[in-house]
Structure formats: structure tokens, C-alpha cells
Motif scaffolding. Structure first.
Motif, mmCIF file in Angstrom:
data_model
loop_
_atom_site.group_PDB
_atom_site.id
_atom_site.type_symbol
_atom_site.label_atom_id
_atom_site.label_comp_id
_atom_site.label_asym_id
_atom_site.label_seq_id
_atom_site.Cartn_x
_atom_site.Cartn_y
_atom_site.Cartn_z
ATOM 1 N N THR A 1 54.933 -85.904 18.751
ATOM 2 C CA THR A 1 55.642 -87.161 18.988
ATOM 3 C C THR A 1 56.261 -87.722 17.721
ATOM 4 O O THR A 1 57.010 -88.685 17.792
ATOM 5 C CB THR A 1 54.689 -88.214 19.580
ATOM 6 O OG1 THR A 1 53.598 -88.401 18.688
ATOM 7 C CG2 THR A 1 54.184 -87.782 20.942
ATOM 8 N N PHE A 2 55.942 -87.147 16.590
ATOM 9 C CA PHE A 2 56.480 -87.636 15.328
ATOM 10 C C PHE A 2 57.438 -86.612 14.747
ATOM 11 O O PHE A 2 57.117 -85.428 14.679
ATOM 12 C CB PHE A 2 55.360 -87.908 14.309
ATOM 13 C CG PHE A 2 54.474 -89.040 14.710
ATOM 14 C CD1 PHE A 2 54.873 -90.348 14.499
ATOM 15 C CD2 PHE A 2 53.244 -88.812 15.299
ATOM 16 C CE1 PHE A 2 54.070 -91.412 14.869
ATOM 17 C CE2 PHE A 2 52.443 -89.858 15.676
ATOM 18 C CZ PHE A 2 52.846 -91.170 15.467
ATOM 19 N N PRO A 3 58.627 -87.056 14.329
ATOM 20 C CA PRO A 3 59.563 -86.108 13.723
ATOM 21 C C PRO A 3 59.052 -85.645 12.364
ATOM 22 O O PRO A 3 58.221 -86.307 11.737
ATOM 23 C CB PRO A 3 60.850 -86.923 13.572
ATOM 24 C CG PRO A 3 60.407 -88.344 13.558
ATOM 25 C CD PRO A 3 59.150 -88.412 14.387
ATOM 26 N N ALA A 4 59.541 -84.518 11.931
ATOM 27 C CA ALA A 4 59.136 -83.971 10.632
ATOM 28 C C ALA A 4 59.612 -84.839 9.474
ATOM 29 O O ALA A 4 59.011 -84.844 8.410
ATOM 30 C CB ALA A 4 59.665 -82.549 10.480
ATOM 31 N N ALA A 5 60.693 -85.569 9.694
ATOM 32 C CA ALA A 5 61.251 -86.438 8.651
ATOM 33 C C ALA A 5 61.810 -87.687 9.322
ATOM 34 O O ALA A 5 62.165 -87.659 10.497
ATOM 35 C CB ALA A 5 62.347 -85.709 7.882
ATOM 36 N N PRO A 6 61.890 -88.787 8.562
ATOM 37 C CA PRO A 6 62.494 -89.990 9.146
ATOM 38 C C PRO A 6 63.960 -89.756 9.501
ATOM 39 O O PRO A 6 64.634 -88.940 8.875
ATOM 40 C CB PRO A 6 62.390 -91.021 8.015
ATOM 41 C CG PRO A 6 61.378 -90.489 7.071
ATOM 42 C CD PRO A 6 61.427 -89.003 7.200
ATOM 43 N N PRO A 7 64.461 -90.496 10.485
ATOM 44 C CA PRO A 7 65.883 -90.380 10.829
ATOM 45 C C PRO A 7 66.766 -90.791 9.653
ATOM 46 O O PRO A 7 66.343 -91.571 8.789
ATOM 47 C CB PRO A 7 66.055 -91.358 11.989
ATOM 48 C CG PRO A 7 64.690 -91.658 12.480
ATOM 49 C CD PRO A 7 63.758 -91.429 11.335
ATOM 50 N N PRO A 8 67.992 -90.297 9.589
ATOM 51 C CA PRO A 8 68.890 -90.617 8.474
ATOM 52 C C PRO A 8 69.081 -92.122 8.256
ATOM 53 O O PRO A 8 69.155 -92.568 7.111
ATOM 54 C CB PRO A 8 70.210 -89.951 8.863
ATOM 55 C CG PRO A 8 69.832 -88.870 9.811
ATOM 56 C CD PRO A 8 68.610 -89.351 10.530
ATOM 57 N N GLU A 9 69.155 -92.918 9.328
ATOM 58 C CA GLU A 9 69.358 -94.357 9.156
ATOM 59 C C GLU A 9 68.146 -95.024 8.496
ATOM 60 O O GLU A 9 68.294 -95.986 7.749
ATOM 61 C CB GLU A 9 69.699 -95.044 10.485
ATOM 62 C CG GLU A 9 68.654 -94.934 11.557
ATOM 63 C CD GLU A 9 68.775 -93.699 12.451
ATOM 64 O OE1 GLU A 9 68.128 -93.711 13.507
ATOM 65 O OE2 GLU A 9 69.488 -92.740 12.106
ATOM 66 N N VAL A 10 66.965 -94.489 8.720
ATOM 67 C CA VAL A 10 65.770 -95.024 8.060
ATOM 68 C C VAL A 10 65.802 -94.665 6.578
ATOM 69 O O VAL A 10 65.506 -95.496 5.717
ATOM 70 C CB VAL A 10 64.479 -94.520 8.742
ATOM 71 C CG1 VAL A 10 63.246 -94.908 7.945
ATOM 72 C CG2 VAL A 10 64.390 -95.050 10.172
ATOM 73 N N LEU A 11 66.166 -93.433 6.277
ATOM 74 C CA LEU A 11 66.268 -93.024 4.872
ATOM 75 C C LEU A 11 67.323 -93.861 4.144
ATOM 76 O O LEU A 11 67.117 -94.257 2.991
ATOM 77 C CB LEU A 11 66.598 -91.538 4.776
ATOM 78 C CG LEU A 11 65.501 -90.584 5.259
ATOM 79 C CD1 LEU A 11 66.003 -89.149 5.254
ATOM 80 C CD2 LEU A 11 64.243 -90.735 4.424
ATOM 81 N N ALA A 12 68.434 -94.159 4.804
ATOM 82 C CA ALA A 12 69.482 -94.984 4.195
ATOM 83 C C ALA A 12 68.974 -96.399 3.942
ATOM 84 O O ALA A 12 69.265 -96.997 2.906
ATOM 85 C CB ALA A 12 70.724 -95.003 5.079
#
Length: 88
Positions: free
Chosen positions: A5-16
Motif C-alpha cells: 500500500t506504500f509506494p517505493a518513493a514519495p510522489p513527485p509533487e511531495v518531493l517538490a
């Protein structure tokens, strides 16, 4: 059976958003400023304040102001202490 249920990495908008927050923090630090978060005396409320590099409280901040700063909006110093200096 396994459900991821958890992605391997945060979505791009979260990283931004994280990058904007880091940049805003670095900008404040470069101007000798920092924001502190302290809990109120038994009220369950959070006090948000802007301090200079000596720890002198310059201004109270609203949650909206702190979020705007973290999102990269410039700090409005027009109603704050003369100790807050503008960038060159």
C-alpha cells in the motif's frame, strides 16, 4: 498474500514540496531567522514565532503564514521588528 500500500518513493509533487520547504528554510537561515514551534501552556495549542539569530522573538506567525513560507512565498516583514533584514 501481500498487499503493497506504500509506494517505493514519495510522489513527485511531495518531493517538490519538500524541496520548496528546504529552500525556504535555507533562505530564512541565510537572513539570520528561524521559526519556532512551541506548545501553549496546557491549552493544546501551538505557538509559531519568528526569531532572529540571537533568539529574540520578532513576530508571532499564523499557521497560514508558516505554510506559505514553507511553500516558498516571501516573508512579509513590513509589520515586524526592525531586526528583520531584507535580502540584498
Amino acid at each position: 498474500m501481500s498487499i503493497d500500500t506504500f509506494p517505493a518513493a514519495p510522489p513527485p509533487e511531495v518531493l517538490a514540496a519538500i524541496e520548496r520547504g528546504l529552500s525556504a528554510s535555507a533562505d530564512l537561515a541565510g537572513r539570520g531567522l528561524h521559526v519556532s514551534f512551541t506548545s501553549g501552556a496546557g491549552e493544546g495549542r501551538l505557538a509559531l514565532t519568528l526569531h532572529d539569530h540571537h533568539g529574540t522573538e520578532l513576530s508571532g506567525l499564523t499557521p497560514s503564514q508558516v505554510l506559505a513560507l514553507a511553500d516558498g512565498e516571501p516573508l512579509d516583514t513590513t509589520r515586524m521588528s526592525a531586526n528583520v533584514h531584507q535580502p540584498d
